[in-house]
Scaffold this motif. Structure first.
Motif, PDB file in Angstrom:
ATOM      1  N   GLU A 198      68.318 -34.455 -26.884  1.00 30.40           N
ATOM      2  CA  GLU A 198      68.142 -35.198 -25.641  1.00 30.40           C
ATOM      3  C   GLU A 198      69.368 -35.219 -24.747  1.00 30.40           C
ATOM      4  N   SER A 199      70.524 -35.284 -25.372  1.00 27.97           N
ATOM      5  CA  SER A 199      71.715 -35.457 -24.544  1.00 27.97           C
ATOM      6  C   SER A 199      72.896 -34.733 -25.174  1.00 27.97           C
ATOM      7  N   PRO A 200      73.856 -34.328 -24.366  1.00 30.15           N
ATOM      8  CA  PRO A 200      75.113 -33.845 -24.954  1.00 30.15           C
ATOM      9  C   PRO A 200      75.711 -34.970 -25.794  1.00 30.15           C
ATOM     10  N   ALA A 201      76.399 -34.595 -26.847  1.00 30.68           N
ATOM     11  CA  ALA A 201      76.945 -35.630 -27.722  1.00 30.68           C
ATOM     12  C   ALA A 201      78.210 -35.135 -28.410  1.00 30.68           C
ATOM     13  N   ILE A 202      79.070 -36.081 -28.720  1.00 30.88           N
ATOM     14  CA  ILE A 202      80.298 -35.769 -29.449  1.00 30.88           C
ATOM     15  C   ILE A 202      80.342 -36.650 -30.690  1.00 30.88           C
ATOM     16  N   ARG A 203      80.689 -36.058 -31.819  1.00 30.85           N
ATOM     17  CA  ARG A 203      80.726 -36.831 -33.054  1.00 30.85           C
ATOM     18  C   ARG A 203      81.976 -37.716 -33.077  1.00 30.85           C
ATOM     19  N   ASP A 204      81.728 -38.979 -33.405  1.00 35.13           N
ATOM     20  CA  ASP A 204      82.832 -39.936 -33.417  1.00 35.13           C
ATOM     21  C   ASP A 204      82.668 -40.756 -34.684  1.00 35.13           C
ATOM     22  N   GLY A 241      81.890 -39.827 -37.584  1.00 40.48           N
ATOM     23  CA  GLY A 241      80.725 -39.431 -38.375  1.00 40.48           C
ATOM     24  C   GLY A 241      79.388 -39.508 -37.670  1.00 40.48           C
ATOM     25  N   THR A 242      79.328 -40.167 -36.502  1.00 42.46           N
ATOM     26  CA  THR A 242      78.026 -40.194 -35.836  1.00 42.46           C
ATOM     27  C   THR A 242      78.117 -39.597 -34.443  1.00 42.46           C
ATOM     28  N   VAL A 253      80.359 -31.204 -31.637  1.00 39.50           N
ATOM     29  CA  VAL A 253      79.977 -31.292 -30.230  1.00 39.50           C
ATOM     30  C   VAL A 253      78.609 -30.638 -30.103  1.00 39.50           C
ATOM     31  N   VAL A 254      77.664 -31.362 -29.536  1.00 42.29           N
ATOM     32  CA  VAL A 254      76.316 -30.823 -29.390  1.00 42.29           C
ATOM     33  C   VAL A 254      75.979 -30.748 -27.907  1.00 42.29           C
ATOM     34  N   ILE A 255      75.656 -29.547 -27.457  1.00 45.48           N
ATOM     35  CA  ILE A 255      75.349 -29.370 -26.034  1.00 45.48           C
ATOM     36  C   ILE A 255      73.943 -28.797 -25.882  1.00 45.48           C
ATOM     37  N   PRO A 256      73.021 -29.609 -25.417  1.00 45.54           N
ATOM     38  CA  PRO A 256      71.656 -29.101 -25.247  1.00 45.54           C
ATOM     39  C   PRO A 256      71.569 -28.198 -24.024  1.00 45.54           C
ATOM     40  N   CYS A 257      70.632 -27.267 -24.050  1.00 40.07           N
ATOM     41  CA  CYS A 257      70.522 -26.330 -22.933  1.00 40.07           C
ATOM     42  C   CYS A 257      69.069 -26.118 -22.545  1.00 40.07           C
TER      43      CYS A 257
END
Ligand code: SF4
Ligand SMILES: [Zn+2]
Lengths: 434, 564
Positions: free
Chosen positions: A50-56, A58-59, A378-382
């Protein structure tokens, strides 16, 4: 509601391009014709990141595209031995930026061929590949051989559009005047349709190719009564069919590349094709899996000189599969950061590689969550290429086709994301006064 | 193109299209174009060095499916030309099949600013364009293969030249191509059944001959104001005794009137088509017979396809030829036949001065250049990479300019050179003006690009200039070769792209394409047949076939109206 024709499927190497869909309220609501069931489900869409996200701690915490891209660039710019992997299920425009980024940061750039048809590439580098386009098979082939490939399951439209069942200029009556030979260790769905099914013993591909090749070259006498579980009589019958065909075609899959012998099997398959070519027209083609795995091999080759496993840490391209291929790199625990785009190493890489990945920063770019998302930092949806973004891809026979954009999206396209990362990396390096 | 002014002072200019032959002359450039004069320019002092327009290559294989298949299956070639990335340049690889970046840099270093990609399979045209976008600096164009196409053969058989014209117009537009390329007409279709054709053989199933195809395509091409004639690689390439087929091919278009003052056929890599003998044993040069024909006739232009000794990667749409070559060498062989259109074959090859056959081939390429009297009829090529890589051009230039160098080289070749070739008896030496003709002027004119700013330095021309680090008096062959390999300066569109043999800027090149304008009625009628081909035989749909605009980020269009 609008109807869109000539839609191109972005799933498997068949790259079917005659699909018709209906779009309503910016959504694909119906796939009317042309696609197989898996192609259909890709076009209709399913669960997204759903959204870009960065692990912080552990989550994964949602963030903006800008922040995710910045974070990805920081990781890559700081890495000493980064790996950029995937590239087969996105468009060539994104792949090109990937190669440029790899040069910029001295990374290893590798693609999924490394773990699928890599052995085929090595074989081609040894002996070449007498091949043709799929339409050539459709119009002319009267003998089709699938070897270690089960298109009925993995490339559902392959036989219908291009080979055994298709109708073309000299093959007006479809399968009626064609012969199908299947070579496999199991009686697959494809094998059930075959005129001749050679059920070979596991790992005996090399021997069976050798026997056929010897017979095609006139050395029938050296072939024993049974080879790899196949009787000499059946082998002779297959050779007779090969010689009598006007146009013969071998398609081979992972059954040939990933059993004992690996790239040597493919070398032998190609040599067998060449032997058959002394009697009649014969060609051979790997059944490429992802819709653009042929494309990343093309882009990587014209830009670096080499098709996969390219190490740019020296400032020029160093190609040495076995050393510079991703799984080897990971098993040696050499990489200190990795970017995965349009792929799922979490599901496909060996356990040892995954263990190392869990210790280093990992960036993922993908429309869909998968096991890699579980450990990515780092998760980047496309955008989904072929549904929400356009671009060039190469079919399994290396024919370039342009994916169409069917609906609008808020998601960034792979190419834009890659360009964003490249720009950020350059900005960081400039600041460091490099 | 860059904005601003540039003045190249004190050079000795060779601009044969404008009749400038070694004159001390300044060149002024403003906003990328040559102008009368400039007011506040950046100045380059050429100090008596040789100055020429940017080089124009009429025939080279630099981009697309078979070039890349060559790279892919020859990592050993890729390893040869590796150079580290710099602040300006991308990483380089390859010798006979350089990566796209190296291709641009190396041509620019030799002073070239335009290269014609010689063979684009229409179905894979997107691929050619994708690679051309990745070739820096050079302006480019590509010629689609339209001779083994089913549509072409069907219209040739029915004699519908107007409909054939409508078809080639559609194809050139759909592929964003430049003109009509012919490669082993009929023979490549026959190769789909592992057969081949000579010029008067019937193509299997299509009941037309290669001769009829060539003639039909020349007539159809001349229906438009096409900048370039048909561009022909004839039948029987590389076979002993093929010169007769070659001469017969030339004769096919003799009576056809070109739309303007240019040939009706460009015959490419003529070296490969000038063979005598009945087998490789009594193989001999027939360059004399070919040159004689070219000297006596005005409807024909040629390029050399001259051999560079050493290892290379051969590649052509002539599938059966590559297969015969592979059978001779036993090395690796790739083949890629393309449905309804064409084919291709690729195999590595070593040209050795110890081999009698290679020696004769080597002699033939240079003999052609020396025996054809009018340099406006021929262009320097190596059919890159078939007879050798383009970076060998300076070797050929130095040979053509120095009888002494030729004599010395002949000593190192197989002794057949003295009895089965004319080579050692020819005294002619090229001067710099003639070199400028065969490396830029002739190609630009034959392609019709001189009207679009290429190949000359008249007012309005592109600001593409090569400054070579030699004086016009230089006679030392080694120094000549060195100077033509790395310019002192190469200027592209007014921007210095090479300085002292180093690439210093890498602007994007433009892709030049031709739009033949065909009558709607004819197009409609042709379309019925074409759509049937897509409905039943192509594996790609009609709507997905044409090259989309996205593939030409820097397009330049030349319109070719229908001749009334
Ligand atoms: S066969 Fe492959 S490309 Fe065709 S529709 Fe199915 S998944 Fe898509
Ligand atoms: Zn050529």
């Amino acid at each position: 509601m609008v109807e869109i024709t000539d839609v191109v499927c972005s799933l498997c190497g068949c790259v079917c391009d005659d699909i018709v869909v209906e779009v309503e309220d910016n959504k694909v609501t119906k796939v009317k014709k042309g696609a197989c069931s898996v192609g259909k489900s890709k076009l209709m869409g399913h669960g997204r990141i759903e959204s870009p996200a960065i692990r912080d701690n552990g989550t994964l915490k949602n963030c903006s595209y800008d922040d995710a891209i910045k974070k990805a660039a920081e990781i890559l710019a700081a890495a000493r031995r980064p790996l950029l992997y995937g590239w087969s299920s996105t468009v060539c425009e994104a792949d090109k930026v990937g190669v440029e980024l790899a040069e910029e940061i001295g990374a290893v750039i590798d693609n999924t061929a490394s773990v699928c048809h890599g052995p085929s590439v090595l074989a081609i580098q040894d002996v070449g590949l007498p091949s043709c386009t799929l339409g050539q098979v459709k119009n002319r082939a009267d003998l089709v051989i699938y070897w270690g490939a089960n298109p009925a399951a993995a490339h559902a439209n392959h036989m219908k559009r291009y080979s055994y069942i298709s109708k073309g200029y000299w093959t007006e009556e479809g399968k009626k005047n064609k012969k199908l030979v299947v070579v496999d260790v199991r009686r697959t769905a494809t094998a059930k349709m075959a005129d001749v099914f050679l059920q070979i013993e596991q790992g005996k591909d090399y021997l069976v190719f050798s026997a056929l090749r010897a017979m095609l070259l006139g050395y029938e006498d050296v072939v024993p009564e049974e080879v790899g579980g196949i009787s000499k009589k059946d082998l002779l019958e297959t050779v007779r069919m090969m010689k009598e065909a006007k146009f013969g075609m071998i398609f081979f899959g992972m059954g040939a590349t990933h059993t004992r012998g690996r790239h040597n099997n493919v070398v032998n398959a190609i040599q067998t094709t060449r032997a058959a070519h002394t009697h009649t027209k014969f060609s051979i083609m790997p059944m490429r899996g992802h819709y653009n795995v042929a494309g990343i091999n093309q882009v990587c080759t014209w830009e670096t000189g080499f098709p996969f496993a390219v190490d740019l840490s020296r400032g020029y391209a160093w190609y040495n599969p076995g050393e510079t291929s991703s799984t080897d790199l990971l098993v040696r625990r050499e990489c200190d950061a990795a970017l995965f785009i349009a792929t799922d190493p979490g599901a496909h890489f060996p356990g040892e590689s995954i263990r190392h990945l869990s210790k280093i920063p990992v960036i993922q770019i993908d429309p869909f969550p998968n096991p890699t998302t579980e450990f990515a930092d780092v998760v980047i949806p496309c955008a989904i290429s072929g549904v929400e973004a356009e671009g060039n891809v190469y079919r399994m026979d290396n024919i370039p086709i342009r994916l169409r954009k069917l609906v609008d999206t808020e998601y960034m396209a792979d190419e834009e994301i890659m360009k964003g990362i490249l720009e950020e990396v350059r900005a960081i390096k400039e600041k460091e006064g490099e | 193109m860059v904005e601003g002014e540039l003045l190249i002072r004190n050079g000795v200019v060779y601009d044969p299209i404008n009749g400038v032959n070694g004159e001390k002359k300044d060149i002024s450039i403003r906003d990328g174009k040559v102008v009368e004069e400039v007011t506040n320019p950046k100045v380059i002092d050429a100090e008596g060095r040789v100055v020429m327009p940017g080089g124009v290559d009429i025939h080279s294989h630099i981009a697309g499916g078979k070039v890349n298949a060559g790279r892919l299956f020859r990592p050993e070639d890729g390893r040869k030309g590796r150079e580290t990335k710099t602040k300006v340049c991308r990483a380089q690889s390859g010798y006979s099949v350089p990566n796209t970046f190296a291709t641009g840099y190396r041509y620019a270093k030799m002073g070239y600013t335009f290269v014609m990609e010689a063979a684009m399979p229409p179905l894979a045209a997107r691929h050619t364009h994708e690679e051309m976008v990745d070739i820096p600096i050079l302006d480019n164009a590509a010629m689609p293969l339209i001779d083994n196409n089913w549509m072409t053969m069907e219209y040739v058989k029915s004699g519908d030249t107007d409909l054939l014209a409508a078809y080639i117009a559609w194809m050139i537009k759909a592929t964003k191509g430049y003109g009509v390329k012919v490669v082993n007409p009929g023979g490549t279709e026959a190769w789909a059944w592992a057969k081949n054709c000579d010029i008067n053989d019937a193509v299997p199933y299509f009941d037309v001959t290669p001769a009829e195809i060539v003639k039909g395509l020349a007539e159809a091409t001349e229906k438009f104001e096409m900048p370039h004639s048909i561009h022909v690689h004839g039948n029987m390439l590389g076979h002993p005794g093929n010169f007769e087929t070659t001469l017969a091919t030339y004769d096919l278009v003799k009576g056809i009137k070109p739309y303007r003052n240019r040939p009706t056929m460009h015959a490419t890599h003529t070296q490969f088509h000038s063979y005598g003998g009945t087998s490789w044993r009594d193989f001999e040069s027939k360059a004399g017979a070919i040159a004689d024909y070219v000297n006596k006739n005005e409807h024909l232009s040629i390029d050399l396809g001259s051999i560079i000794l050493g290892d290379t990667t051969t590649m052509t749409a002539d599938g059966p030829m590559e297969y015969s070559l592979y059978q001779i060498t036993g090395r690796k062989w790739t083949n890629h036949d393309v449905e309804l259109e064409t084919g291709s074959g690729i195999t590595p090859f070593l040209y050795s001065g110890k081999s009698p056959v290679n020696t004769i081939q080597w002699a033939i390429g240079q003999e052609l250049a020396l025996l054809v009297k009018d340099p406006w009829k021929l262009a320097l090529t190596t059919d890159h990479p078939n007879a050798g890589p383009f970076i060998g051009y300076p070797i050929i230039i130095s040979m053509l300019m120095s009888k002494r160098r030729r004599d010395e080289s002949a000593e190192d070749m197989h002794k057949v050179i003295f009895d089965r070739a004319e080579y050692s008896s020819i005294d002619r030496e090229y001067d710099l003006n003639e070199i400028a003709i065969i490396t830029r002027g002739m190609a630009a004119k034959t392609l019709g690009l001189h009207e679009h700013g290429k190949g000359h330095l008249g007012v309005g021309a592109d600001g593409d200039v090569a400054i070579y680090d030699i004086s016009p008096e230089e006679r030392d062959a080694g120094k000549i070769q060195k100077a033509f390999l790395n310019t002192k300066y190469t200027i592209k569109g007014g921007e210095v792209v090479v300085k002292d043999g180093e690439v210093v800027a890498t602007p994007a090149g433009r892709t030049i394409f031709v739009t033949p304008e065909c009558d709607d009625k004819l197009t409609e009628e042709m379309m019925v047949k074409l759509k049937d081909k897509f409905d039943h035989y192509y594996s790609v749909t009609f709507n997905n076939y044409p090259v989309q605009d996205a593939y030409l980020p820097n397009p330049y269009e030349i319109k070719a109206p229908w001749r009334s």
